[in-house]
Scaffold this active site. Structure first.
Site, PDB file in Angstrom:
ATOM      1  CD  GLU A   1     -22.304 -32.482 -46.861  1.00 32.55           C
ATOM      2  OE1 GLU A   1     -23.404 -32.231 -47.391  1.00 32.55           O
ATOM      3  OE2 GLU A   1     -21.265 -31.848 -47.105  1.00 32.55           O
TER       4      GLU A   1
ATOM      5  CB  THR B   1     -25.254 -34.110 -53.320  1.00 26.28           C
ATOM      6  OG1 THR B   1     -25.105 -32.685 -53.330  1.00 26.28           O
ATOM      7  CG2 THR B   1     -23.885 -34.737 -53.223  1.00 26.28           C
TER       8      THR B   1
HETATM    9  N1  HSE Z   1     -17.665 -35.142 -53.174  1.00 25.81           N
HETATM   10  C1  HSE Z   1     -19.056 -34.817 -53.215  1.00 25.81           C
HETATM   11  C2  HSE Z   1     -19.599 -35.234 -54.575  1.00 25.81           C
HETATM   12  C3  HSE Z   1     -19.236 -33.349 -53.045  1.00 25.81           C
HETATM   13  O1  HSE Z   1     -18.995 -34.859 -55.564  1.00 25.81           O
HETATM   14  O2  HSE Z   1     -20.613 -35.936 -54.619  1.00 25.81           O
HETATM   15  C4  HSE Z   1     -20.676 -32.926 -53.078  1.00 25.81           C
HETATM   16  O3  HSE Z   1     -20.747 -31.538 -52.841  1.00 25.81           O
END
Ligand code: HSE
Length: 319
Positions: free
Chosen positions: A133, A189
């Site tokens: 990630e 993200t």
């Molecule tokens: N929880 C994470 C966000 C998920 O919302 O940044 C990203 O896919």
């Protein structure tokens, strides 16, 4: 055996009020990864594609490829020096809030563990997957990787130690996902996370805890209407929805067309709506598509179900 193949599904994170806590695996797209152990022992990782899927671009360098970040960390921790080849059949479109980096990361961790018979437990395997990630979010988060690995609906617990609580979703849970065809920034993200406030009002926190609890109760009772009742999010959605054209309008028309609720999928820009039957799915799909079209945005809209998570395809010998 010198190769292992694994598959991992797309996922939706947050599910309204559960930022970084809720994840649901979706049988919408799947990533396939084959990890091969080479003869040479220089610790080199090479990445290639099994099949180039139209419109899907991902980085193939070690520093920016999610699967490679996972494999590198596992090689370091287990002192594995073999040269490793990672082959990717990328099915989850990256950058649209559907757990794309998570799917590659999970499939890579799963295949690597099996190939070297490491027998890593699922919590640690999810922790390795979260390394991937970093490629898109700049930091580890567990909601997508945990649901893609384990399947179903997952609650992430970080403190005092890492735990994942799984619920089998109700049979009647249907999801309609709308993916707008808009440009997304690199490391989307990370950008989407940088927009969020570091603090929130007590009122908002209370509302989100109340809704998150309702969602969990909905999964416990297998009651889709109760799940949908809890989707409203007072903290993240109001900020991120500004990056999704016509979001409020789309939400309203999806609900008028028969959806029980609609929210942002992960960090967006995809939207996800909840239904307790597929009876209205065509109308909801049309409402979402038209909503984007009114802002001159093309979109792809899909009906999907929860997924069971990662799996090994089979043991294969490539040479
Ligand atoms: N929880 C994470 C966000 C998920 O919302 O940044 C990203 O896919």
């Amino acid at each position: 055996m010198n190769s292992f193949r694994a598959l991992a599904p797309s996922s939706t994170a947050n599910f309204g009020p559960g930022f970084d806590i809720f994840g649901l695996a979706l049988d919408l797209f799947v990533d396939e990864i084959i990890i091969t152990k080479k003869q040479q022992q220089n610790g080199i990782i090479t990445i290639s594609t099994i099949k180039q899927n139209e419109g899907i671009q991902i980085p193939y360098d070690n520093e920016n490829n999610s699967a490679a970040l996972v494999v590198r960390k596992m090689m370091e921790d287990y002192r594995i020096k073999d040269n490793i080849d990672i082959q990717i059949n990328k099915g989850v479109p990256p950058g649209y809030g559907l757990g794309s980096s998570a799917a590659s990361s999970v499939a890579a961790a799963y295949a690597f563990d099996k190939l070297f018979n490491l027998e890593i437990n699922s919590i640690q395997l999810i922790n390795y997957s979260a390394e991937g990630e970093r490629a898109s979010a700049g930091t580890k988060h567990y909601d997508n990787v945990a649901s893609s690995m384990l399947g179903g609906f997952i609650i992430v617990r970080n403190f005092p130690r890492m735990e994942f609580i799984k619920f089998e979703p109700p049979e009647a849970l249907y999801l309609v996902v709308g993916i707008p065809n808009i440009a997304v920034p690199k490391k989307k993200t990370e950008v989407a996370r940088s927009l969020l406030p570091l603090t929130s009002s007590l009122d908002n926190i209370i509302s989100n805890i109340s809704n998150a609890s309702t969602i969990v109760a909905g999964f416990a009772y297998k009651d889709v209407k109760m799940i949908a009742k809890g989707i409203d999010d007072k903290i993240v959605e109001p900020i991120r929805k500004k990056t999704i054209p016509a979001y409020d309008k789309i939400k309203e028309s999806a609900i008028n067309a028969g959806a029980l609720a609609l929210t942002i999928s992960g960090a967006g820009p995809s939207v996800i709506s909840i239904l307790n039957t597929d009876k209205h799915s065509r109308d909801v799909m049309e409402a979402i598509k038209e909503g984007f079209a009114e802002s001159n945005i093309e979109s792809n809209v899909y009906l999907c179900r929860p997924s069971n998570g990662a799996k090994n395809q089979d043991k294969i010998s490539l040479s």
